[in-house]
Design a protein around this motif. Structure first.
Motif, PDB file in Angstrom:
ATOM      1  N   TYR A   1      -9.292   8.766  -1.421  1.00  0.00           N
ATOM      2  CA  TYR A   1      -9.630   8.373  -2.939  1.00  0.00           C
ATOM      3  C   TYR A   1      -8.516   7.214  -3.451  1.00  0.00           C
ATOM      4  CZ  TYR A   1     -11.530  13.094  -2.824  1.00  0.00           C
ATOM      5  OH  TYR A   1     -12.082  14.128  -2.399  1.00  0.00           O
ATOM      6  N   ASN A   2      -9.210   6.118  -3.674  1.00  0.00           N
ATOM      7  CA  ASN A   2      -8.793   4.923  -4.278  1.00  0.00           C
ATOM      8  C   ASN A   2      -8.411   5.269  -5.382  1.00  0.00           C
ATOM      9  OD1 ASN A   2      -8.933   3.831  -1.465  1.00  0.00           O
ATOM     10  ND2 ASN A   2     -11.183   3.048  -2.383  1.00  0.00           N
ATOM     11  N   ILE A   3      -7.219   5.014  -5.950  1.00  0.00           N
ATOM     12  CA  ILE A   3      -6.651   5.169  -7.445  1.00  0.00           C
ATOM     13  C   ILE A   3      -6.534   3.777  -8.265  1.00  0.00           C
ATOM     14  CG2 ILE A   3      -4.731   5.988  -9.074  1.00  0.00           C
ATOM     15  CD1 ILE A   3      -4.154   7.935  -6.873  1.00  0.00           C
TER      16      ILE A   3
ATOM     17  N   VAL B   1      -5.083   8.429  -2.126  1.00  0.00           N
ATOM     18  CA  VAL B   1      -4.845   9.929  -1.912  1.00  0.00           C
ATOM     19  C   VAL B   1      -5.656  10.248  -0.816  1.00  0.00           C
ATOM     20  CG1 VAL B   1      -4.997  12.184  -2.964  1.00  0.00           C
ATOM     21  CG2 VAL B   1      -3.827  10.165  -4.239  1.00  0.00           C
ATOM     22  N   HIS B   2      -5.347  11.115   0.175  1.00  0.00           N
ATOM     23  CA  HIS B   2      -5.970  11.502   1.197  1.00  0.00           C
ATOM     24  C   HIS B   2      -5.870  13.106   1.406  1.00  0.00           C
ATOM     25  CE1 HIS B   2      -6.173   7.540   3.199  1.00  0.00           C
ATOM     26  NE2 HIS B   2      -4.860   7.523   2.659  1.00  0.00           N
ATOM     27  N   PHE B   3      -7.314  13.770   1.010  1.00  0.00           N
ATOM     28  CA  PHE B   3      -7.463  15.259   0.967  1.00  0.00           C
ATOM     29  C   PHE B   3      -8.492  15.716   1.708  1.00  0.00           C
ATOM     30  CE2 PHE B   3      -8.476  19.234  -1.411  1.00  0.00           C
ATOM     31  CZ  PHE B   3      -7.483  19.752  -0.864  1.00  0.00           C
TER      32      PHE B   3
ATOM     33  N   ASN C   1      -5.737  20.630  -8.066  1.00  0.00           N
ATOM     34  CA  ASN C   1      -4.525  20.106  -8.040  1.00  0.00           C
ATOM     35  C   ASN C   1      -4.394  18.609  -7.731  1.00  0.00           C
ATOM     36  OD1 ASN C   1      -3.838  23.186  -6.687  1.00  0.00           O
ATOM     37  ND2 ASN C   1      -3.262  22.716  -8.771  1.00  0.00           N
ATOM     38  N   VAL C   2      -5.363  18.401  -6.674  1.00  0.00           N
ATOM     39  CA  VAL C   2      -5.476  16.929  -6.076  1.00  0.00           C
ATOM     40  C   VAL C   2      -5.869  16.006  -7.230  1.00  0.00           C
ATOM     41  CG1 VAL C   2      -6.391  15.197  -4.407  1.00  0.00           C
ATOM     42  CG2 VAL C   2      -5.243  17.706  -3.777  1.00  0.00           C
ATOM     43  N   GLU C   3      -7.107  16.460  -8.032  1.00  0.00           N
ATOM     44  CA  GLU C   3      -7.688  15.963  -9.167  1.00  0.00           C
ATOM     45  C   GLU C   3      -6.792  15.636 -10.102  1.00  0.00           C
ATOM     46  OE1 GLU C   3     -12.396  16.270 -10.715  1.00  0.00           O
ATOM     47  OE2 GLU C   3     -10.955  17.928 -10.516  1.00  0.00           O
ATOM     48  N   THR C   4      -5.861  16.424 -10.394  1.00  0.00           N
ATOM     49  CA  THR C   4      -4.990  16.467 -11.536  1.00  0.00           C
ATOM     50  C   THR C   4      -4.002  15.287 -11.088  1.00  0.00           C
ATOM     51  OG1 THR C   4      -5.102  18.636 -12.291  1.00  0.00           O
ATOM     52  CG2 THR C   4      -3.173  17.460 -13.005  1.00  0.00           C
ATOM     53  N   LEU C   5      -3.523  15.309  -9.939  1.00  0.00           N
ATOM     54  CA  LEU C   5      -2.799  14.320  -9.248  1.00  0.00           C
ATOM     55  C   LEU C   5      -3.288  13.037  -9.538  1.00  0.00           C
ATOM     56  CD1 LEU C   5      -0.028  13.234  -7.735  1.00  0.00           C
ATOM     57  CD2 LEU C   5      -1.255  13.618  -5.579  1.00  0.00           C
ATOM     58  N   ILE C   6      -4.554  12.556  -9.130  1.00  0.00           N
ATOM     59  CA  ILE C   6      -5.291  11.390  -9.055  1.00  0.00           C
ATOM     60  C   ILE C   6      -5.370  10.911 -10.671  1.00  0.00           C
ATOM     61  CG2 ILE C   6      -7.438  10.280  -8.954  1.00  0.00           C
ATOM     62  CD1 ILE C   6      -7.865  12.224  -6.276  1.00  0.00           C
TER      63      ILE C   6
ATOM     64  N   ASN D   1       0.759  -1.259   0.021  1.00  0.00           N
ATOM     65  CA  ASN D   1      -0.118  -0.051   0.003  1.00  0.00           C
ATOM     66  C   ASN D   1       0.978   1.269   0.066  1.00  0.00           C
ATOM     67  OD1 ASN D   1      -2.995  -0.892   0.515  1.00  0.00           O
ATOM     68  ND2 ASN D   1      -1.642  -2.042   1.943  1.00  0.00           N
ATOM     69  N   CYS D   2       0.369   2.310  -0.547  1.00  0.00           N
ATOM     70  CA  CYS D   2       0.995   3.649  -0.551  1.00  0.00           C
ATOM     71  C   CYS D   2      -0.052   4.725  -0.347  1.00  0.00           C
ATOM     72  CB  CYS D   2       1.797   4.048  -1.704  1.00  0.00           C
ATOM     73  SG  CYS D   2       2.784   5.461  -1.970  1.00  0.00           S
ATOM     74  N   ASP D   3       0.081   5.259   0.600  1.00  0.00           N
ATOM     75  CA  ASP D   3      -1.085   6.200   1.030  1.00  0.00           C
ATOM     76  C   ASP D   3      -0.249   7.642   0.858  1.00  0.00           C
ATOM     77  OD1 ASP D   3      -3.432   5.230   2.559  1.00  0.00           O
ATOM     78  OD2 ASP D   3      -1.492   3.708   3.085  1.00  0.00           O
ATOM     79  N   ILE D   4      -0.878   8.519   0.304  1.00  0.00           N
ATOM     80  CA  ILE D   4      -0.474   9.967   0.247  1.00  0.00           C
ATOM     81  C   ILE D   4      -1.345  10.984   0.953  1.00  0.00           C
ATOM     82  CG2 ILE D   4       0.041  11.769  -1.779  1.00  0.00           C
ATOM     83  CD1 ILE D   4       0.242   9.297  -3.453  1.00  0.00           C
TER      84      ILE D   4
END
Length: 706
Positions: A185-187, A178-180, A157-162, A43-46
C-alpha cells in the motif's frame, strides 16, 4: 561534594518513555518514520507480519560510535534544524523517539550501516542491550526488526495505520509503503491532488507575519453559480482578500504583553477547505453550484514542517470549531446573527516551523503542544481568520436570501391550479400541454412547501439564538429594576440628604471650620468636597432610577408614536439630565403626526444604544455633539445619526459594518451587543443600516418602516 548521576533501569525507562509515552501503536510507528526521514531516506518500507514489524530505510545509517554516543544517550539529540545534505528540516529533537520501539514490542534488532563503513547490529529485550559489528548486503541504511509484539495486527489495524500516516505525513521527499499479507500500500499525503469543486467548494488561505503582527486572509470560492454575480454586487462570489492587524483584533485582556507575544509567535500559514454537504432543496434556492462533494475525511491538521503534531492530526477539534458553532447557532441566512462554520464542514492544515515558531513547544512525549498563552494566541489568530470566511460567505447568502424574498413577492398566482380546484372535472377537458402546466404548478407548490418547512426550521433556530442573548440582557435588566424599586422608596433621602447634612453641620457650628484650609488640605479628609461628590452621585442615581423604572412601563410597548420629533426629544432630554457634556442637534422633516405604527420602545432601543455607544467611546471628551437627522419618505423613516467623537476603532475602518455583528467590540470590557441590538431592531421593522463611516467622528445612515 561527591558528584552523582541518576541510574535508571532499562526496563523502567522503556516502560515510561515507550509504552506510556506513545498512546497508540500508530503514533509509535510514526515516530520511527521520522528517524527514517531525518536520515535522508528516499523510501521507507513498513512490513507487518503476525509477530514481527520491520521498518527499512535507505538513509545515512549509523555506526558503532553513533549507537554508543547518541542512540544509547537518553534525552540527547545530535539533530539541529536542517539536514543540509538532503535539504530537510529535521523532525527529531528530544532524544526519546527511539523508545517508540518499546511501545511496539519486547525484543528489538536495529541493523544499520553508514556508507563505506562497517555495519552494526544493536539488540535489546529492554533488560540488556548490546552492539556488535555485522555484515549486510546493502550500501547504507537501517533495518529495524521488532518482535514479541504487544499488539495483534489485523487488516483493520493496518488500515488505521495507513489512514494515520496519510494524515500525519505531508512531505514528498520520502515515499512510504506498507506491506501486509502480500499486498503493498503506497501512502500518499491526504491533501495531495485535492481539487476545488471536487473535494471542497471554498479555500481559505491565511498567512501570519509576526514582525508586522498582520494576518492576510485570501478566499477562493466555487460554491455559487455565476448568476449570483449580479445579485450580490459589489461582493465577488469567487474571491476575497484582506489584511488585518492582530494588535487591534485580539483583546488585550486575553493575553498579557500582547504585542510581545504577537511578535515572538513567529510566522505561520494555514490552508483550510470548506465543504457544504448535500445541498438538497437549498441548491436551487441559494444557487449552489455543487450538490455532491467528495470531502476529505479529516479535520484540521497541525504540521510542524513535514510531520503533524501527533494529537493534532485531524481527529481532535483542537481549534474548538464545534464550540464556536454551538455558541452561535444562527443560520447563514440569519439577517443579524453570526453564522459559524460547523466542525464537519471544515478540513485542512496549519503549518508551523521548528525554527520560526519556537514558542509553540512540543510536550515531552511529542504528542501535542504546551497549551500556554502562545498556543491560545495562535488559536485565536486562526479563529479570527475563519471568522473572516464566515462573514464573507454570510454576506453572499444574505443578499441571495433578500433577492429570493423580493422574487417570491412578485410570483404570479397558480391560475390553472386555482381553476382545477374550483372545478375538478375540467381536468378531463385539458390538453396534454395544459396538464403538464398543471403538474408543474403542483410540483412548484411542493417545492415551495419544502422550502418553507426548511425556512421555518431555520427561523426557529434564529429566534432561539436571538432569545438566548436577549434573555440574558432582560434578566440583568430585571435585576437592575428590582434594585431600582428598592432605592425608589428611599428617594427622599437621596434628594434631601446633602442639604440636610450641611444644615446640621451649620447648626452645630462645624461647617465653617470644615471649609478652612486646615481641614481641606488633604483630599480624602476634605468633608465638603466629599459631600459634593456624593451629591453628584445621588443626582445620577436618581436619574438612573427614573430611567430604569420608566423603561419597563407596560404602556411603552403598546402606545404608538404620535410624533417622531416629540419621541426623540424625550429620549434626548433623559440623556442630557444624566450627561451635561452632551449636546444634541435635531433635524426632523415631514413628521406625520399620529400616523405611525411603531411604538416608543423601538426608537428608545435604537437611540439609547447609539448614544450609549458614543458616550462609552468618548468619555475623555469635554463636549460631545450628537446630530440626529430624520426624514419621512413614503412611509419609510430615514435616519442619520452622528457624533464628533474619535470615530471607529482602526480595525473597523475598512469594514465598518462589522460593528453590527454580535459580540463585536473594540473595548476590552465590552459585550458587543449594543450595535447588534440596533441592527436586529431595524430588521424587525423591515429596515437596514445603509452606510457607516467612522473616519471623522461616527456617522450612520439607516431606515425602518413605520
Amino acid at each position: 561534594m561527591k558528584k552523582l548521576k541518576f541510574t535508571i533501569e532499562d526496563k523502567e525507562i522503556a516502560e515510561l518513555l515507550g509504552r506510556q509515552n506513545f498512546s497508540t501503536r500508530e503514533s509509535a510507528i510514526f515516530e520511527l518514520l521520522k528517524n527514517c526521514y531525518d536520515a535522508g531516506s528516499k523510501n521507507c518500507d513498513i512490513y507487518i507480519e503476525s509477530n514481527c514489524i520491520k521498518i527499512i530505510d535507505s538513509g545515512d545509517g549509523m555506526n558503532q560510535d553513533d549507537i554508543e554516543s547518541n542512540w544509547m544517550h537518553v534525552g540527547k539529540s545530535n539533530k539541529g534544524y536542517k539536514n543540509e545534505q538532503h535539504n530537510r528540516v529535521l523532525a527529531g529533537s528530544k532524544g526519546v523517539g527511539r523508545f517508540a520501539l518499546a511501545r511496539l514490542g519486547d525484543s528489538v534488532k536495529v541493523i544499520s550501516k553508514k556508507e563505506k563503513e562497517i555495519a552494526v547490529i544493536w539488540e535489546t529485550d529492554w533488560l540488556t542491550s548490546g552492539v556488535k559489528e555485522t555484515s549486510v548486503d546493502f550500501p547504507k541504511g537501517t533495518i529495524i526488526e521488532i518482535s514479541d509484539l504487544r499488539d495483534s495486527w489485523r487488516w483493520k489495524n493496518v488500515e488505521t495505520l495507513i489512514s494515520f500516516i496519510s494524515r500525519a505525513y505531508k512531505g514528498s521527499d520520502m515515499k512510504i509503503h506498507v506491506h501486509f499479507e502480500g499486498e503493498t500500500y503506497n501512502i500518499n499525503p491526504i491533501f495531495e491532488g485535492i481539487k476545488m469543486g471536487v473535494n471542497y467548494v471554498s479555500k481559505i488561505t491565511m498567512r501570519y507575519e509576526s514582525e508586522k503582527m498582520r494576518l492576510s486572509v485570501t478566499i477562493e470560492s466555487d460554491e455559487f453559480r455565476s448568476e449570483v454575480k449580479e445579485i450580490i454586487k459589489p461582493i465577488s462570489e469567487r474571491h476575497y482578500e484582506n489584511k488585518f492587524d492582530m494588535i487591534n483584533e485580539i483583546k488585550k485582556d486575553e493575553v498579557e504583553e500582547l504585542e510581545q507575544h504577537l511578535k515572538e509567535l513567529g510566522d505561520f500559514s494555514a490552508e483550510l477547505y470548506f465543504y457544504l454537504g448535500r445541498s438538497g432543496i437549498r441548491m436551487e434556492k441559494f444557487m449552489y453550484k455543487h450538490n455532491e462533494i467528495d470531502k476529505v475525511d479529516t479535520g484540521v491538521i497541525l504540521y510542524r514542517n513535514a510531520f503533524s503534531i501527533s494529537s493534532l492530526d485531524g481527529k481532535k477539534d483542537w481549534l474548538d470549531i464545534g464550540s464556536r458553532a454551538r455558541l452561535s447557532p444562527a443560520a447563514a441566512s440569519h439577517p443579524t446573527g453570526s453564522w459559524r462554520v460547523r466542525q464537519n464542514q471544515l478540513f485542512g492544515f496549519v503549518m508551523i516551523d521548528k525554527n520560526k515558531n519556537p514558542m509553540l513547544k512540543d510536550l515531552a512525549n511529542r504528542q501535542g503542544l504546551e497549551e500556554d498563552d502562545y498556543y491560545q494566541l495562535f488559536k485565536s489568530i486562526i479563529g479570527f481568520g475563519i471568522s473572516r470566511f464566515e462573514r464573507y460567505r454570510q454576506s453572499i447568502i444574505r443578499k441571495i436570501q433578500k433577492y429570493n424574498q423580493i422574487k417570491n413577492k412578485q410570483k404570479k398566482n397558480n391560475k390553472k391550479l386555482t381553476h382545477f380546484l374550483n372545478k375538478p372535472t375540467i381536468v378531463t377537458k385539458m390538453s396534454e400541454k395544459e396538464l403538464v402546466s398543471l403538474v408543474d404548478e403542483i410540483k412548484g407548490i411542493q417545492r415551495e412547501a419544502k422550502e418553507q418547512s426548511k425556512a421555518r426550521e431555520e427561523s426557529s433556530k434564529q429566534h432561539k439564538y436571538d432569545v438566548r442573548i436577549l434573555n440574558v440582557l432582560a434578566t440583568q435588566g430585571l435585576r437592575a429594576s428590582a434594585i431600582a424599586h428598592e432605592l425608589h422608596n428611599k428617594r427622599n433621602s437621596l434628594e434631601t440628604g446633602y442639604n440636610n447634612i450641611i444644615e446640621a453641620l451649620k447648626e452645630y457650628g462645624f461647617w465653617e471650620e470644615l471649609n478652612s484650609d486646615e481641614f481641606t488640605r488633604v483630599a480624602y479628609k476634605n468633608v465638603p468636597q466629599t459631600l459634593e461628590r456624593l451629591e453628584e452621585i445621588n443626582i445620577k442615581l436618581i436619574a438612573f432610577l427614573d430611567v430604569i423604572l420608566s423603561k419597563i412601563e407596560k404602556n411603552k410597548f403598546s402606545e404608538k408614536i404620535e410624533s417622531i420629533e416629540k419621541s426623540i426629544e424625550k429620549i434626548v432630554e433623559t440623556w442630557i439630565q444624566q450627561y451635561t457634556w452632551l449636546n444634541f442637534k435635531l433635524n426632523i422633516r415631514n413628521d406625520m403626526i399620529g400616523e405611525y405604527e411603531i411604538t416608543n420602545d423601538v426608537l428608545e432601543v435604537i437611540f439609547d444604544n447609539l448614544i450609549l455607544n458614543s458616550i462609552q467611546h468618548n468619555e475623555m471628551k469635554d463636549k460631545l455633539i450628537i446630530k440626529i437627522d430624520v426624514e419621512i419618505k413614503d412611509r419609510t423613516i430615514c435616519l442619520e445619526y452622528g457624533d464628533n467623537g474619535i470615530g471607529l476603532s482602526p480595525k473597523y475602518k475598512n469594514e465598518p459594518k462589522r460593528i453590527l455583528e454580535v459580540h463585536e467590540t473594540s473595548r476590552d470590557d465590552g459585550h458587543g451587543l449594543g450595535m447588534w441590538i440596533v441592527n436586529n431592531t431595524l430588521h424587525m421593522y423591515e429596515g437596514e443600516v445603509t452606510e457607516i463611516n467612522g473616519n471623522k467622528g461616527f456617522n450612520m445612515h439607516f431606515n425602518l418602516k413605520g
